[in-house]
Design a protein around this motif. Structure first.
Motif, PDB file in Angstrom:
ATOM      1  N   UNK A  32       6.607  64.864  69.481  1.00 13.98           N
ATOM      2  CA  UNK A  32       5.802  63.612  70.189  1.00 13.98           C
ATOM      3  C   UNK A  32       4.514  63.637  70.796  1.00 13.98           C
ATOM      4  N   UNK A  33       4.358  65.179  71.016  1.00 15.29           N
ATOM      5  CA  UNK A  33       2.967  65.428  71.660  1.00 15.29           C
ATOM      6  C   UNK A  33       2.074  65.734  70.781  1.00 15.29           C
ATOM      7  N   UNK A  34       0.891  65.222  70.972  1.00 12.88           N
ATOM      8  CA  UNK A  34      -0.261  65.344  70.162  1.00 12.88           C
ATOM      9  C   UNK A  34      -0.900  66.764  70.697  1.00 12.88           C
ATOM     10  N   UNK A  35      -1.901  67.383  69.926  1.00 10.25           N
ATOM     11  CA  UNK A  35      -2.210  68.750  70.231  1.00 10.25           C
ATOM     12  C   UNK A  35      -2.893  68.952  71.348  1.00 10.25           C
ATOM     13  N   UNK A  36      -3.457  67.818  72.032  1.00  8.31           N
ATOM     14  CA  UNK A  36      -4.145  67.985  73.541  1.00  8.31           C
ATOM     15  C   UNK A  36      -3.013  68.125  74.401  1.00  8.31           C
ATOM     16  N   UNK A  37      -2.042  67.094  74.310  1.00  5.62           N
ATOM     17  CA  UNK A  37      -0.685  66.930  75.051  1.00  5.62           C
ATOM     18  C   UNK A  37       0.085  68.169  75.221  1.00  5.62           C
ATOM     19  N   UNK A  38       0.132  69.027  74.006  1.00  9.41           N
ATOM     20  CA  UNK A  38       0.995  70.332  73.716  1.00  9.41           C
ATOM     21  C   UNK A  38       0.358  71.461  74.336  1.00  9.41           C
ATOM     22  N   UNK A 164      10.086  56.177  72.634  1.00 13.75           N
ATOM     23  CA  UNK A 164       8.777  56.937  72.875  1.00 13.75           C
ATOM     24  C   UNK A 164       8.222  57.341  71.566  1.00 13.75           C
ATOM     25  N   UNK A 165       7.017  58.067  71.633  1.00 16.28           N
ATOM     26  CA  UNK A 165       6.527  58.563  70.457  1.00 16.28           C
ATOM     27  C   UNK A 165       7.406  59.655  69.892  1.00 16.28           C
ATOM     28  N   UNK A 166       8.135  60.406  70.685  1.00 21.18           N
ATOM     29  CA  UNK A 166       9.171  61.442  70.396  1.00 21.18           C
ATOM     30  C   UNK A 166      10.160  60.909  69.640  1.00 21.18           C
ATOM     31  N   UNK A 167      10.812  59.902  70.085  1.00 21.26           N
ATOM     32  CA  UNK A 167      11.933  59.273  69.397  1.00 21.26           C
ATOM     33  C   UNK A 167      11.552  58.482  68.094  1.00 21.26           C
ATOM     34  N   UNK A 227       0.771  56.827  68.291  1.00 22.63           N
ATOM     35  CA  UNK A 227       0.784  58.215  68.688  1.00 22.63           C
ATOM     36  C   UNK A 227       1.488  58.905  67.593  1.00 22.63           C
ATOM     37  N   UNK A 228       2.655  58.374  67.224  1.00 17.33           N
ATOM     38  CA  UNK A 228       3.770  58.838  66.520  1.00 17.33           C
ATOM     39  C   UNK A 228       3.050  58.825  64.965  1.00 17.33           C
ATOM     40  N   UNK A 229       2.562  57.822  64.682  1.00 15.78           N
ATOM     41  CA  UNK A 229       1.933  57.593  63.385  1.00 15.78           C
ATOM     42  C   UNK A 229       0.724  58.553  62.809  1.00 15.78           C
ATOM     43  N   UNK A 230      -0.100  58.866  63.973  1.00 17.54           N
ATOM     44  CA  UNK A 230      -1.117  59.529  63.861  1.00 17.54           C
ATOM     45  C   UNK A 230      -0.566  61.232  63.712  1.00 17.54           C
ATOM     46  N   UNK A 231       0.584  61.550  64.347  1.00 19.91           N
ATOM     47  CA  UNK A 231       1.121  62.913  64.085  1.00 19.91           C
ATOM     48  C   UNK A 231       1.786  62.945  62.716  1.00 19.91           C
ATOM     49  N   UNK A 260      -5.757  48.661  62.637  1.00 21.48           N
ATOM     50  CA  UNK A 260      -6.608  48.926  61.489  1.00 21.48           C
ATOM     51  C   UNK A 260      -7.614  49.990  61.973  1.00 21.48           C
ATOM     52  N   UNK A 261      -8.015  49.979  63.111  1.00 23.65           N
ATOM     53  CA  UNK A 261      -8.982  50.644  63.754  1.00 23.65           C
ATOM     54  C   UNK A 261      -8.491  52.070  64.016  1.00 23.65           C
ATOM     55  N   UNK A 262      -7.532  51.863  64.789  1.00 22.70           N
ATOM     56  CA  UNK A 262      -7.047  53.306  65.542  1.00 22.70           C
ATOM     57  C   UNK A 262      -6.004  54.064  64.853  1.00 22.70           C
ATOM     58  N   UNK A 263      -5.329  53.210  63.799  1.00 21.76           N
ATOM     59  CA  UNK A 263      -4.129  53.838  63.184  1.00 21.76           C
ATOM     60  C   UNK A 263      -4.453  54.217  61.843  1.00 21.76           C
ATOM     61  N   UNK A 264      -5.188  53.016  61.055  1.00 22.66           N
ATOM     62  CA  UNK A 264      -5.638  53.158  59.592  1.00 22.66           C
ATOM     63  C   UNK A 264      -4.789  53.099  58.734  1.00 22.66           C
ATOM     64  N   UNK A 265      -3.414  52.599  59.238  1.00 20.54           N
ATOM     65  CA  UNK A 265      -2.310  52.600  57.968  1.00 20.54           C
ATOM     66  C   UNK A 265      -2.283  51.069  57.386  1.00 20.54           C
TER      67      UNK A 265
END
Length: 423
Positions: A32-38, A164-167, A227-231, A260-265
């Motif tokens: 659930x962490x992105x690269x920066x979080x990790x 959460x993004x993790x869940x 966050x989850x969908x971008x990962x 549309x702008x931030x996820x793009x799905x």
């Protein structure tokens, strides 16, 4: 703590920070962490800043590409560092409470996630729909729902909290675990009695598509869903194409452009009616965001085109919204929007006030819409026998809490009856 974001506010990240949901244990999950979080988490754990980005990239591949749950198996990381990671972080999967398999091969998993903060453990349902050429995973974004759509079983369960993004990601990761969808990992033997029904699609990817159509309204949990969908769509990890990811909303208009702008799905809209009077009843959020505003947001959806059409979901309710006049109005409303229309035979559930339209009515509706230039496939009901079909998801959490209360009350009454004799 339940968190329902008002997407008209600019500072949604601040709202999330103010009401952050933390794990009940002290060992955070890297999932659930992105690269920066990790990288930041590794630095916090004492890993030198110069190494953190490189170590985060290594972990990213082990966690999301290979699906590993054991730091000891990460062979390109030094043994002492692996031990340090295990001491500070977890990759533990949620508890799988129940696995049901339909006679049509659909699977439904009931997951229990650990308590967070002062809350209790929560349960959510996730559905996997296999077809010969694809496998679609229907993922939940909330425990319960606030929207109370009258035809939807999930809407009868009050909102407990956002996931959460993790869940959210865990639902995908466990599905891939069980299906053998990570490299060099065989499928897990199904726990259900009718295991022989649990077929897996041909092809390299067992989960090829995901839809945010499970429990909850994704746009009321925007930051965690994003966050989850971008990962999930990161090509160095889970690597799902954004064209194979669809977010379904009941019509939270301020979140549509951001999606549309931030996820793009891909975007799906739970429409279900062609006038505000009826939609106010079927989908009560329509009172806040009526049809005209909703369709304006769809016309302006970033990236919408004939090759990337918006899906409009339309549940067929007998004598309610299934007339030829409704079909004509639907075509008129969608003029100018690159769209397709999924006609969904209503899936019954205990206590529902509606019945499914006859096949004759559904076919006539579909024929009219098709003849007027809109693809209108009739969605084949899947998993009805295990309550895994569209609109049927509802976790057992409420039922279990009620049972626990009844058990406690019975025990208290029994103790009161026995107490005088003991004295």
């Amino acid at each position: 703590m339940a968190l329902s974001l008002d997407l008209t506010q600019d500072d949604t990240r601040a709202a999330l920070a103010a009401q952050a949901i933390t794990r009940a244990d002290e060992k955070p999950s890297l999932i659930g962490m992105d690269r920066a979080d990790m990288a930041a988490a590794l630095i916090e754990a004492g890993i030198p800043q110069k190494q953190a980005r490189m170590r985060a990239s290594q972990l990213w591949q082990w966690i999301y590409w290979y699906g590993h749950t054991d730091f000891a198996a990460m062979t390109n990381i030094a043994k002492d560092l692996r031990a340090k990671l295990a001491d500070n972080f977890t990759l533990e999967r949620p508890e799988l409470v129940e696995e049901l398999i339909s006679t049509d091969g659909t699977r439904k998993w009931l997951f229990r996630f650990p308590a967070r903060g002062a809350g209790a453990p929560v349960e959510v349902e996730t559905v996997y729909i296999p077809e010969s050429d694809r496998g679609t995973l229907c993922i939940s974004s909330q425990v319960g729902c606030t929207l109370t759509c009258t035809f939807c079983h999930t809407g009868t369960q009050k909102l407990v909290r956002n996931l959460t993004a993790e869940e959210i990601l865990m639902q995908l990761m466990v599905a891939r675990d069980r299906l053998g969808d990570f490299p060099d990992k065989p499928p897990v033997k199904a726990a259900a009695k009718n295991e022989e029904e649990a077929f897996i699609p041909d092809g390299d990817r067992k989960v090829s598509n995901i839809v945010m159509m499970g429990m909850g309204e994704p746009l009321y949990n925007f930051e965690h869903v994003k966050k989850a969908l971008l990962i999930a769509s990161d090509n160095e990890g889970l690597s799902l194409s954004k064209r194979r990811i669809t977010l379904s909303t009941s019509g939270v208009v301020p979140g549509i452009e951001r999606t549309g702008d931030e996820i793009g799905c891909g975007l799906a809209i739970s429409l279900h009616a062609t006038n505000d009077e009826l939609r106010d009843v079927l989908v009560p959020i329509n009172k806040k965001y009526p049809i005209a505003k909703l369709l304006d947001a769809c016309r302006n959806y970033p990236g919408a085109s004939n090759s990337k059409r918006i899906t409009f979901e339309y549940v067929m309710l007998d004598g309610v919204n299934d007339s030829l006049a409704d079909a004509k109005e639907l075509v008129r409303l969608l003029k100018g929007i690159p769209a397709k229309i999924n006609l969904i035979p209503f899936n019954p559930w205990p206590g529902s006030q509606y019945e499914c339209s006859s096949w004759e009515k559904i076919e006539a509706f579909a024929e009219f819409v098709n003849a007027n230039g809109y693809a209108s496939p009739v969605r084949t009901p899947r998993g009805r026998d295990i309550f895994a079909a569209c609109g049927q998801l509802k976790s057992e959490s409420e039922r279990m809490r009620k049972k626990d209360r009844e058990t406690a009350e019975f025990a208290a009454r029994a103790e009161a009856l026995v107490q005088p004799a003991a004295e």
